[in-house]
Design a protein around this motif. Structure first.
Motif, PDB file in Angstrom:
ATOM      1  N   PRO A 102       0.859  -1.123   0.106  1.00 50.09           N
ATOM      2  CA  PRO A 102       0.043   0.075   0.035  1.00 50.09           C
ATOM      3  C   PRO A 102       0.955   1.314  -0.079  1.00 50.09           C
ATOM      4  CG  PRO A 102      -0.102  -1.108   2.137  1.00 50.09           C
ATOM      5  CD  PRO A 102       0.563  -1.934   1.265  1.00 50.09           C
ATOM      6  N   ASP A 103       2.014   1.001   0.174  1.00 57.29           N
ATOM      7  CA  ASP A 103       2.909   2.374   0.364  1.00 57.29           C
ATOM      8  C   ASP A 103       3.885   2.632  -0.904  1.00 57.29           C
ATOM      9  OD1 ASP A 103       2.452   2.838   2.988  1.00 57.29           O
ATOM     10  OD2 ASP A 103       3.835   1.552   3.696  1.00 57.29           O
ATOM     11  N   ALA A 104       3.673   1.584  -1.599  1.00 57.63           N
ATOM     12  CA  ALA A 104       4.320   1.807  -3.110  1.00 57.63           C
ATOM     13  C   ALA A 104       3.330   0.919  -4.048  1.00 57.63           C
ATOM     14  CB  ALA A 104       5.589   1.102  -2.850  1.00 57.63           C
ATOM     15  N   PRO A 105       2.380   1.514  -4.531  1.00 59.64           N
ATOM     16  CA  PRO A 105       1.348   1.056  -5.370  1.00 59.64           C
ATOM     17  C   PRO A 105       2.041   0.337  -6.534  1.00 59.64           C
ATOM     18  CG  PRO A 105       0.485   3.074  -4.575  1.00 59.64           C
ATOM     19  CD  PRO A 105       1.984   3.070  -4.069  1.00 59.64           C
ATOM     20  N   GLY A 106       1.373  -0.892  -7.059  1.00 60.08           N
ATOM     21  CA  GLY A 106       2.079  -1.530  -7.999  1.00 60.08           C
ATOM     22  C   GLY A 106       3.280  -2.342  -7.804  1.00 60.08           C
ATOM     23  N   ARG A 107       3.754  -2.296  -6.347  1.00 65.10           N
ATOM     24  CA  ARG A 107       4.758  -3.137  -6.092  1.00 65.10           C
ATOM     25  C   ARG A 107       4.613  -4.295  -5.451  1.00 65.10           C
ATOM     26  NH1 ARG A 107      10.066  -0.512  -2.915  1.00 65.10           N
ATOM     27  NH2 ARG A 107      11.638  -2.043  -3.258  1.00 65.10           N
ATOM     28  N   PRO A 108       4.821  -5.535  -5.912  1.00 67.35           N
ATOM     29  CA  PRO A 108       4.499  -6.826  -5.074  1.00 67.35           C
ATOM     30  C   PRO A 108       4.850  -7.114  -3.930  1.00 67.35           C
ATOM     31  CG  PRO A 108       5.817  -7.384  -7.084  1.00 67.35           C
ATOM     32  CD  PRO A 108       5.679  -5.892  -6.916  1.00 67.35           C
ATOM     33  N   VAL A 109       4.158  -7.621  -3.121  1.00 67.90           N
ATOM     34  CA  VAL A 109       4.399  -8.052  -1.763  1.00 67.90           C
ATOM     35  C   VAL A 109       4.450  -9.592  -1.646  1.00 67.90           C
ATOM     36  CG1 VAL A 109       4.575  -5.898  -0.559  1.00 67.90           C
ATOM     37  CG2 VAL A 109       2.521  -7.496  -0.329  1.00 67.90           C
ATOM     38  N   LEU A 110       4.838 -10.431  -0.829  1.00 70.84           N
ATOM     39  CA  LEU A 110       4.618 -11.793  -0.797  1.00 70.84           C
ATOM     40  C   LEU A 110       4.839 -12.305   0.780  1.00 70.84           C
ATOM     41  CD1 LEU A 110       4.838 -14.656  -2.264  1.00 70.84           C
ATOM     42  CD2 LEU A 110       6.963 -14.609  -2.143  1.00 70.84           C
ATOM     43  N   ALA A 111       3.530 -12.986   1.089  1.00 70.51           N
ATOM     44  CA  ALA A 111       3.781 -13.544   2.572  1.00 70.51           C
ATOM     45  C   ALA A 111       3.917 -15.002   2.377  1.00 70.51           C
ATOM     46  CB  ALA A 111       2.321 -13.104   3.080  1.00 70.51           C
ATOM     47  N   LEU A 112       4.884 -15.609   2.965  1.00 71.90           N
ATOM     48  CA  LEU A 112       4.943 -17.061   3.246  1.00 71.90           C
ATOM     49  C   LEU A 112       4.224 -17.655   4.212  1.00 71.90           C
ATOM     50  CD1 LEU A 112       8.767 -17.217   2.294  1.00 71.90           C
ATOM     51  CD2 LEU A 112       6.742 -17.527   0.764  1.00 71.90           C
ATOM     52  N   PRO A 113       3.958 -18.997   4.426  1.00 70.53           N
ATOM     53  CA  PRO A 113       3.390 -19.644   5.579  1.00 70.53           C
ATOM     54  C   PRO A 113       4.166 -19.057   6.901  1.00 70.53           C
ATOM     55  CG  PRO A 113       3.594 -21.311   3.623  1.00 70.53           C
ATOM     56  CD  PRO A 113       4.428 -19.751   2.977  1.00 70.53           C
ATOM     57  N   ARG A 114       3.426 -19.005   7.760  1.00 73.81           N
ATOM     58  CA  ARG A 114       4.016 -18.772   9.149  1.00 73.81           C
ATOM     59  C   ARG A 114       5.035 -19.796   9.543  1.00 73.81           C
ATOM     60  NH1 ARG A 114      -0.276 -16.921  13.538  1.00 73.81           N
ATOM     61  NH2 ARG A 114      -0.437 -15.244  11.908  1.00 73.81           N
ATOM     62  N   GLU A 123      24.030 -10.222  -0.009  1.00 74.26           N
ATOM     63  CA  GLU A 123      23.352  -8.919   0.472  1.00 74.26           C
ATOM     64  C   GLU A 123      22.175  -8.550  -0.547  1.00 74.26           C
ATOM     65  OE1 GLU A 123      26.577  -6.148   1.298  1.00 74.26           O
ATOM     66  OE2 GLU A 123      27.035  -6.203  -0.843  1.00 74.26           O
ATOM     67  N   ASP A 124      22.490  -8.875  -1.884  1.00 71.18           N
ATOM     68  CA  ASP A 124      21.616  -8.666  -2.936  1.00 71.18           C
ATOM     69  C   ASP A 124      20.475  -9.423  -2.786  1.00 71.18           C
ATOM     70  OD1 ASP A 124      22.884  -6.547  -4.317  1.00 71.18           O
ATOM     71  OD2 ASP A 124      24.377  -8.367  -5.264  1.00 71.18           O
ATOM     72  N   THR A 125      20.406 -10.624  -2.250  1.00 68.86           N
ATOM     73  CA  THR A 125      19.236 -11.620  -2.087  1.00 68.86           C
ATOM     74  C   THR A 125      18.487 -10.844  -0.790  1.00 68.86           C
ATOM     75  OG1 THR A 125      20.771 -13.405  -2.576  1.00 68.86           O
ATOM     76  CG2 THR A 125      18.437 -13.779  -1.555  1.00 68.86           C
ATOM     77  N   ALA A 126      19.218 -10.283   0.220  1.00 73.42           N
ATOM     78  CA  ALA A 126      18.665  -9.778   1.226  1.00 73.42           C
ATOM     79  C   ALA A 126      17.668  -8.743   0.781  1.00 73.42           C
ATOM     80  CB  ALA A 126      19.472  -9.476   2.438  1.00 73.42           C
ATOM     81  N   ALA A 127      18.263  -7.864  -0.222  1.00 75.86           N
ATOM     82  CA  ALA A 127      17.917  -6.724  -0.521  1.00 75.86           C
ATOM     83  C   ALA A 127      16.697  -6.775  -1.585  1.00 75.86           C
ATOM     84  CB  ALA A 127      18.590  -5.717  -1.577  1.00 75.86           C
ATOM     85  N   ALA A 128      16.606  -8.012  -2.348  1.00 72.48           N
ATOM     86  CA  ALA A 128      15.372  -8.335  -3.214  1.00 72.48           C
ATOM     87  C   ALA A 128      14.213  -8.751  -2.351  1.00 72.48           C
ATOM     88  CB  ALA A 128      16.019  -9.297  -4.205  1.00 72.48           C
ATOM     89  N   LEU A 129      14.602  -9.528  -1.214  1.00 75.73           N
ATOM     90  CA  LEU A 129      13.460  -9.845  -0.153  1.00 75.73           C
ATOM     91  C   LEU A 129      12.677  -8.812   0.301  1.00 75.73           C
ATOM     92  CD1 LEU A 129      15.410 -12.755   1.277  1.00 75.73           C
ATOM     93  CD2 LEU A 129      13.288 -13.151   0.149  1.00 75.73           C
TER      94      LEU A 129
END
Length: 276
Positions: A102-114, A123-129
């Motif tokens: 909601p703070d960046a419209p059009g930017r996907p977010v992802l929720a994994l199982p708890r 560090e590039d992986t962490a930034a992409a996450l």
């Protein structure tokens, strides 16, 4: 400032990688030319599709990702699954489908199982996450930094772990994780493919048009060794593995980062250029 130090630094990292390196170089006052030597081609096949579906269903308690493209792979197949099942996780109801920030419209977010623990390799992986709304449980150095992959032992024998890596990741990685007690499902998420370089980049490498070239990995160091880099350009590497690969191609290495991070590589470049 010398004539050489006033020239740009060449960063040959693939698109989407090397962000901390580039940012720190600019903070230090360097002009940067980010001209990738390779393209990271996603491996979209049935193994990857089924593995990500199982991840979203809660089968894996451990997720190990190498590189920003591994994150892209998870997101792309999670989106496909969510399109079929908008009700979220069918197994425990604890995850939400991919959505938009909601703070960046059009930017996907992802929720994994708890309860899913995420190990980011590099560090590039962490930034992409972070860009898809996820914070890794731990971030470890890149695989070719020579320290090996350090993850905690499995909480129980046979704990399910999903490993998504580059095609260049060592085969021994699976055995290492199995010895730690994990039942490993390994997916080759992408592969690096050399790209045709802009003739101007090649010309500037051969005619000292750059102050320095950054070599953040062994694959890029090996490729750089074929380009006829001028002796006045400072060649600086991220770690001992990259240094060894560069020297095997008869490059003179002028500096190495004190630790395998983009910021440390930028600072090593700054020192090498200042001493030129």
């Amino acid at each position: 400032m010398s004539e050489q130090s006033s020239k740009p630094v060449l960063v040959p990292s693939p698109a989407g990688e090397g962000r901390e390196l580039v940012a720190r170089l600019r903070e230090l006052g360097h002009e940067v030319d980010h001209a990738p030597f390779v393209e990271l081609r996603m491996n979209r096949d049935s193994d990857a599709k089924h593995a990500v579906a199982a991840l979203m269903e809660g089968r894996f308690t451990q997720l190990v990702l190498e590189g920003a493209r591994a994150v892209d792979l998870v997101l792309s197949y999670a989106d496909l699954q969510d399109a079929r099942d908008t009700g979220g996780n069918p197994s425990d109801g604890e995850s939400d489908p991919a959505s938009e920030d909601p703070d960046a419209p059009g930017r996907p977010v992802l929720a994994l199982p708890r309860g899913t623990e995420i190990t980011a390799i590099g560090e590039d992986t962490a930034a992409a996450l972070a860009e898809v709304g996820l914070e890794p449980t731990r971030t470890v150095p890149a695989l070719d930094a020579g320290a090996g992959l350090e993850v905690p032992a499995a909480s129980r024998e046979g704990e399910e772990l999903l490993l998504i890596t580059s095609a260049t990741a060592p085969a021994s990685l699976t055995g290492q994780l199995q010895q730690a007690g994990y039942a490993v499902t390994r997916v080759t998420g992408y592969r690096p493919v050399p790209v045709g370089l802009d003739p101007q980049v090649v010309r500037d490498l051969r005619l000292a048009g750059y102050s320095s070239v950054a070599l953040p990995g062994t694959f890029l160091a090996d490729l750089a060794g074929h380009l006829g880099i001028h002796r006045d350009i400072r060649v600086v590497t991220l770690h001992a593995g990259a240094t060894k690969a560069a020297e095997a191609r008869s490059l003179v290495v002028h500096g190495q980062a004190t630790e395998p991070t983009g910021a440390a590589l930028a600072e090593a470049i700054d020192r090498a250029v200042a001493g030129s």
